[in-house]
Write a protein that holds these residues in place. Structure first.
Motif, PDB file in Angstrom:
ATOM      1  N   UNK A 296       0.814  -1.215   0.000  1.00 40.01           N
ATOM      2  CA  UNK A 296       0.000   0.000   0.000  1.00 40.01           C
ATOM      3  C   UNK A 296       0.847   1.264   0.000  1.00 40.01           C
ATOM      4  N   UNK A 297       1.830   1.346   0.892  1.00 35.11           N
ATOM      5  CA  UNK A 297       2.638   2.560   0.996  1.00 35.11           C
ATOM      6  C   UNK A 297       3.392   2.828  -0.301  1.00 35.11           C
ATOM      7  N   UNK A 298       3.995   1.791  -0.867  1.00 36.28           N
ATOM      8  CA  UNK A 298       4.752   1.952  -2.107  1.00 36.28           C
ATOM      9  C   UNK A 298       3.840   2.328  -3.274  1.00 36.28           C
ATOM     10  N   UNK A 299       2.636   1.756  -3.284  1.00 35.95           N
ATOM     11  CA  UNK A 299       1.675   2.104  -4.347  1.00 35.95           C
ATOM     12  C   UNK A 299       1.317   3.576  -4.275  1.00 35.95           C
ATOM     13  N   UNK A 300       0.978   4.054  -3.080  1.00 35.31           N
ATOM     14  CA  UNK A 300       0.606   5.464  -2.917  1.00 35.31           C
ATOM     15  C   UNK A 300       1.762   6.386  -3.290  1.00 35.31           C
ATOM     16  N   UNK A 301       2.988   5.978  -2.948  1.00 37.00           N
ATOM     17  CA  UNK A 301       4.152   6.799  -3.281  1.00 37.00           C
ATOM     18  C   UNK A 301       4.339   6.872  -4.797  1.00 37.00           C
ATOM     19  N   UNK A 302       4.181   5.745  -5.480  1.00 38.34           N
ATOM     20  CA  UNK A 302       4.336   5.738  -6.939  1.00 38.34           C
ATOM     21  C   UNK A 302       3.233   6.559  -7.610  1.00 38.34           C
ATOM     22  N   UNK A 303       1.998   6.477  -7.094  1.00 37.06           N
ATOM     23  CA  UNK A 303       0.903   7.289  -7.640  1.00 37.06           C
ATOM     24  C   UNK A 303       1.221   8.768  -7.489  1.00 37.06           C
ATOM     25  N   UNK A 304       1.704   9.153  -6.309  1.00 40.84           N
ATOM     26  CA  UNK A 304       2.041  10.562  -6.068  1.00 40.84           C
ATOM     27  C   UNK A 304       3.130  11.030  -7.021  1.00 40.84           C
ATOM     28  N   UNK A 305       4.113  10.183  -7.278  1.00 42.63           N
ATOM     29  CA  UNK A 305       5.197  10.552  -8.202  1.00 42.63           C
ATOM     30  C   UNK A 305       4.672  10.679  -9.625  1.00 42.63           C
ATOM     31  N   UNK A 306       3.750   9.805 -10.018  1.00 51.34           N
ATOM     32  CA  UNK A 306       3.157   9.909 -11.356  1.00 51.34           C
ATOM     33  C   UNK A 306       2.444  11.254 -11.527  1.00 51.34           C
ATOM     34  N   UNK A 307       1.705  11.673 -10.518  1.00 52.63           N
ATOM     35  CA  UNK A 307       0.996  12.954 -10.601  1.00 52.63           C
ATOM     36  C   UNK A 307       1.982  14.123 -10.557  1.00 52.63           C
ATOM     37  N   UNK A 308       3.035  13.995  -9.749  1.00 52.07           N
ATOM     38  CA  UNK A 308       4.042  15.080  -9.682  1.00 52.07           C
ATOM     39  C   UNK A 308       4.710  15.280 -11.032  1.00 52.07           C
ATOM     40  N   UNK A 309       5.080  14.181 -11.685  1.00 47.65           N
ATOM     41  CA  UNK A 309       5.706  14.289 -13.004  1.00 47.65           C
ATOM     42  C   UNK A 309       4.716  14.850 -14.026  1.00 47.65           C
ATOM     43  N   UNK A 310       3.450  14.415 -13.934  1.00 48.28           N
ATOM     44  CA  UNK A 310       2.461  14.879 -14.912  1.00 48.28           C
ATOM     45  C   UNK A 310       2.256  16.384 -14.820  1.00 48.28           C
ATOM     46  N   UNK A 311       2.317  16.921 -13.611  1.00 46.83           N
ATOM     47  CA  UNK A 311       2.138  18.367 -13.428  1.00 46.83           C
ATOM     48  C   UNK A 311       3.264  19.177 -14.060  1.00 46.83           C
ATOM     49  N   UNK A 312       4.395  18.532 -14.349  1.00 49.11           N
ATOM     50  CA  UNK A 312       5.540  19.238 -14.937  1.00 49.11           C
ATOM     51  C   UNK A 312       5.513  19.232 -16.465  1.00 49.11           C
ATOM     52  N   UNK A 313       4.516  18.595 -17.059  1.00 51.30           N
ATOM     53  CA  UNK A 313       4.445  18.515 -18.518  1.00 51.30           C
ATOM     54  C   UNK A 313       4.231  19.898 -19.114  1.00 51.30           C
ATOM     55  N   UNK A 314       4.995  20.195 -20.157  1.00 52.59           N
ATOM     56  CA  UNK A 314       4.865  21.444 -20.901  1.00 52.59           C
ATOM     57  C   UNK A 314       4.424  21.141 -22.335  1.00 52.59           C
TER      58      UNK A 314
END
Length: 446
Positions: A296-314
């Motif tokens: 669970x913890x690792x899944x939530x961390x990976x989801x958060x990283x996916x959203x963080x990277x997506x927010x940086x898209x130009x």
């Protein structure tokens, strides 16, 4: 193996005969066996022995009373009769030489003229060599763009209808492009051809994966990796490894899935210019692997990283064409699926429902797949009526696309309805499922 024990190869004139090519493409083994008998003198008893079949089974096939559909049987036929893999929609067989056919010398042993007297360097009699000879002209950037456009069209049609009917054309184009790689060309053209061949191999692997033919899928994914490695395209290698990671989750090998997606991320991070969209997609595949493992913890961390990277898209990011499908609705629905895999149905349901409303309606397979996940999260919360209604909508999309992966999910949903088997909505879903999807042994309750 001693020459005496080596299976006799079929005559080149038979393997290049249009009737044989068409019979192999259609996997019409009644015609294949008859042609092998009449043109190569290999009688049914010999066919049976070489292909590890019973003589009665071969006789039934030749009489049109039986079809051969299982991949392991088709592979035995290819190996036993020495039919090149791509003629039957298979990966290159282990026994195939780079020339694919080397029987000409055996057919004409009395020919005294050495090949060096032939002007130039003529190709062998196999289909790939003939096509290569016919196109031995200079290629331009426009030619590469035409190849890329055809690949985009293949992907679009795959989303709409499934890849089963497309696969022979994709494999044919893959072998054609691989043949072009044998010639010397300017680096920009040669590198472009390697990239196109790698994407065609990945697409072929994807069609086998979607059909749940995992061994064939792995063979083509591996070929795609090798082609991409030739030009050090690490982003694309990461993409292929991510596909293999997803396949591992379907094969119930979550540890392999995590190892493959970790390797994909390593490749992407070592490449120059890897875009945030690529890294976001890979983080979401990592979330799938962790969720399948129940972390669970690792899944939530990976989801958060996916959203963080997506927010940086130009808008100006040089995204590879193969990752542009990973848009905001795809990010949201994959987030919901990751939560669903963890058993967090209440969190998953609104995310999947929102993405499904925003999803392109021409992507029939995606809509069927995502509607299945929405139905599953609803069922996990005890919302039987909603779940069956959503699953019925998924059936409508599934009926428009040939995807055993999606069909399998919907049969799994039916199995999950077992506790509610006598409820009217469950019985109605069963009736619709039987009407829309052909039953598979053991997948539907009697």
């Amino acid at each position: 193996m001693p020459d005496a024990d080596r299976p006799q190869e079929l005559p080149a004139r038979l393997l290049t005969d249009p009737e044989m090519i068409n019979a192999c493409r259609a996997r019409d083994f009644a015609r294949v066996f008859r042609l092998v008998k009449t043109r190569a003198g290999i009688y049914p008893s010999m066919i049976a022995r070489r292909c590890e079949l019973t003589p009665s089974r071969v006789g039934e096939v030749m009489a049109g009373r039986r079809q051969l559909l299982h991949m392991d049987v088709i592979e035995r036929i290819a190996d036993g009769l020495r039919i090149p893999g791509d003629m039957l929609g298979l990966a290159r067989r282990p026994w195939e030489t780079p020339q694919a056919l080397v029987v000409t010398e055996r057919e004409t042993p009395q020919q005294p003229e050495p090949e060096k007297q032939t002007p130039g360097s003529l190709p062998g009699p196999d289909v790939d060599s003939i096509l290569t000879l016919a196109t031995r002209t200079s290629l331009s950037a426009a030619t590469l763009e035409a190849f890329r456009s055809s690949i985009e069209d293949y992907w679009r049609r795959d989303d709409q209808h499934g890849g089963e009917a497309l696969r022979p054309a994709i494999v044919g184009q893959l072998r054609y492009v691989v043949g072009l790689l044998k010639e010397s060309r300017p680096p920009s053209i040669q590198n472009g051809l390697y990239g196109i061949a790698a994407e065609l191999a990945r697409l072929t692997g994807w069609t086998y994966f979607d059909a749940r033919q995992y061994n064939q899928a792995r063979s083509y994914f591996t070929e795609a990796l090798q082609l991409a490695k030739e030009i050090d395209d690490r982003q694309f290698m990461a993409n292929v490894l991510a596909c293999m990671s997803l396949q591992a989750t379907y094969q119930d090998k979550p540890a392999d899935s995590l190892a493959l997606v970790t390797a994909a991320q390593d490749q992407a991070r070592s490449a120059l210019g890897t875009t945030p969209r690529v890294l976001s997609m890979l983080s979401m595949r990592e979330a799938f692997a962790h969720a399948t493992l129940g972390n669970q913890t690792s899944t939530h961390r990976a989801i958060a990283e996916a959203h963080r990277q997506f927010e940086q898209i130009q808008a100006t990011d040089p995204d590879p064409a193969w990752v542009t499908y990973f848009d905001e609705p795809k990010l949201i629905v994959d987030t919901g699926i990751a939560h669903g895999r963890l058993g967090e149905a209440a969190t998953a349901e609104p995310l999947i429902a929102d993405a499904l409303r925003r999803e392109d309606r021409t992507n029939q397979r995606g809509r069927a797949f995502h509607a299945f996940w929405l139905a599953r999260t609803q069922l996990d919360q005890g919302k039987l009526d909603q779940a069956c209604s959503t699953a019925t909508q998924a059936l409508e999309s599934a009926s428009a696309v040939a995807s055993e992966r999606v069909s399998g999910h919907l049969r799994e949903f039916y199995d999950q309805l077992a506790p509610y088997g006598q409820e009217p909505v469950a019985l109605a879903f069963e009736a619709r499922l039987r009407a829309v999807l052909p039953p598979v042994s053991g997948s539907l309750h009697p």
